[in-house]
Design an enzyme around this catalytic site. Sequence first.
Site, PDB file in Angstrom:
ATOM      1  N   GLY A 189       4.378 -22.779  13.648  1.00 60.33           N
ATOM      2  CA  GLY A 189       5.802 -22.618  13.995  1.00 60.33           C
ATOM      3  C   GLY A 189       6.434 -21.506  13.195  1.00 60.33           C
ATOM      4  O   GLY A 189       5.744 -20.716  12.550  1.00 60.33           O
ATOM      5  N   ASN A 190       7.745 -21.417  13.246  1.00 58.14           N
ATOM      6  CA  ASN A 190       8.458 -20.425  12.438  1.00 58.14           C
ATOM      7  C   ASN A 190       9.797 -20.997  11.996  1.00 58.14           C
ATOM      8  O   ASN A 190      10.115 -22.138  12.296  1.00 58.14           O
ATOM      9  CB  ASN A 190       8.615 -19.108  13.215  1.00 58.14           C
ATOM     10  CG  ASN A 190       9.433 -19.285  14.475  1.00 58.14           C
ATOM     11  OD1 ASN A 190      10.599 -19.641  14.416  1.00 58.14           O
ATOM     12  ND2 ASN A 190       8.809 -19.053  15.621  1.00 58.14           N
ATOM     13  N   ARG A 191      10.568 -20.203  11.286  1.00 58.28           N
ATOM     14  CA  ARG A 191      11.755 -20.734  10.608  1.00 58.28           C
ATOM     15  C   ARG A 191      13.024 -20.711  11.456  1.00 58.28           C
ATOM     16  O   ARG A 191      14.114 -20.949  10.952  1.00 58.28           O
ATOM     17  CB  ARG A 191      12.015 -19.922   9.326  1.00 58.28           C
ATOM     18  CG  ARG A 191      10.900 -20.011   8.323  1.00 58.28           C
ATOM     19  CD  ARG A 191      11.162 -19.093   7.148  1.00 58.28           C
ATOM     20  NE  ARG A 191       9.977 -18.947   6.335  1.00 58.28           N
ATOM     21  CZ  ARG A 191       9.539 -19.836   5.454  1.00 58.28           C
ATOM     22  NH1 ARG A 191      10.207 -20.956   5.274  1.00 58.28           N
ATOM     23  NH2 ARG A 191       8.437 -19.616   4.760  1.00 58.28           N
ATOM     24  N   SER A 192      12.924 -20.426  12.732  1.00 56.14           N
ATOM     25  CA  SER A 192      14.158 -20.343  13.537  1.00 56.14           C
ATOM     26  C   SER A 192      14.793 -21.728  13.685  1.00 56.14           C
ATOM     27  O   SER A 192      14.136 -22.693  14.054  1.00 56.14           O
ATOM     28  CB  SER A 192      13.841 -19.763  14.914  1.00 56.14           C
ATOM     29  OG  SER A 192      14.967 -19.896  15.749  1.00 56.14           O
ATOM     30  N   ALA A 234      12.707 -17.315  18.733  1.00 53.98           N
ATOM     31  CA  ALA A 234      11.595 -16.690  18.011  1.00 53.98           C
ATOM     32  C   ALA A 234      10.316 -17.251  18.634  1.00 53.98           C
ATOM     33  O   ALA A 234       9.963 -18.402  18.409  1.00 53.98           O
ATOM     34  CB  ALA A 234      11.684 -17.016  16.534  1.00 53.98           C
TER      35      ALA A 234
END
Length: 416
Positions: A215-218, A281
């Site tokens: 995943g990512n930090r969005s 993102a």
Amino acid sequence: MPSRNLPLAGKQVVLGVAGGIAAYKAVEVCRRLEDLGAAVTPILTASALNFVGLATFRALASNEPLVDLFDSSDPIPHTRLGRTADLIVVAPATANLLGKFALGLADDALTTTLVASGAPVILAAAMHTEMWLHPAVVANVASIRARGYMVIDPDAGRLAGGDVGFGRLVDPERIVEAVLGVLGTEGSMGPLAGRRVLVTAGGTREAIDPVRYIGNRSSGKQGIAIAKAASSLGATGTVISTVATPAIPGFRLVEVESALEMHDAVLARLDEIDVLVMCAAVADFRVAEIATSKIKKLQGVPELVLVENPDILLDAARAVRERGLSVVMVGFAAETDNPLANAREKLQRKGVDLLVVNDVTEEGAGFGHDTNAVWILGADGFQQRVERSSKDVIARQLLDDVVELLGRSRDAGAAN
Ligand code: PMT
């Protein structure tokens, strides 16, 4: 001819009527919506006809009522109505109707139109207390709400057969107020009135096994701020999100998880929008093969083979060009080095009209913050810096630029 000053002037409203004793109240809802300037198309289920007559709706509504898909002179009335409706309101929404909508079933004119539409939907529930409290109905209502649709709970009072309890359809006034809340005054006069906006928000999650993902930090904050600002400027539309998203007037919520799901959800809606804002993102890569059970530590360090995800923005921009659609395309770019040079290259490669660049190494900018600091770049060479401000302010600035572009494409259309 409806007066332009009426709050629902120019709005196409589908009024669904399902088969319940409260169907008579739909007549009043129809009359009030017409009085407020809406052009109403009533769609009655076969069982609604046991409670109210078509002649009444014919007399009150701007458009011919629909009951049977196959009796209409239009070969595909449900997709036409689904596409052109600014809003669908169902009153009364029975247990049966709610159950079908929760499951996406489409077996008559009303349910096919509901499933064929991207418009906001309001369902005013009415049924006997025991039915309203049945676990299956409770679950269906929860699942409908989780998709961003509005369900108006029934009131307590006298029910059919003399019973008293929860289940009574709310007064027509409440239903009309809900419609006004979605399509209402500010909306009908704002610069995005009548425009349909699709916003993506949050970071995609690419499953590794049933418990883990890449995943990512969005956080989704910037995308949600854009949808809220678009709503307050009069737009309706859809938020395709990977994170919990509050209800936004006039906007429908579609929850997705992976880039592939987001890709399909965006591409399926291009025909029904004026603006696409890809704020999400999106993971560039996914795991080639998702393990069906949890990868055990004792099996040793796993080797994850990644494959490239489709580029949603690129594919959407290409489809818009190929299908000759008129959609203002907005991308975002999260950069860490040479933000402007990289973003200019991205803007051209992806074929978008506007690109919002955030240097995510800047203080208070990018992922997770309540603020952002951006440049907005245009395909025509336009460049604008917005210093650190709340994500709401950034959203508003971006939408001012979008309004300007929509105006230009309208003027170009008029000149041709
Ligand atoms: O959600 P927040 O916490 O509020 O944070 C906001 C944000 C930092 C996520 C947002 O401002 C932002 O920059 N979003 C875009 C992040 C990103 O994916 O940038 P990118 O440079 O990798 O992608 C460029 C554009 O292509 C983006 O519009 C992206 O949505 C799109 N893209 C990327 C990859 C892919 N496979 N498909 C895409 O459509």
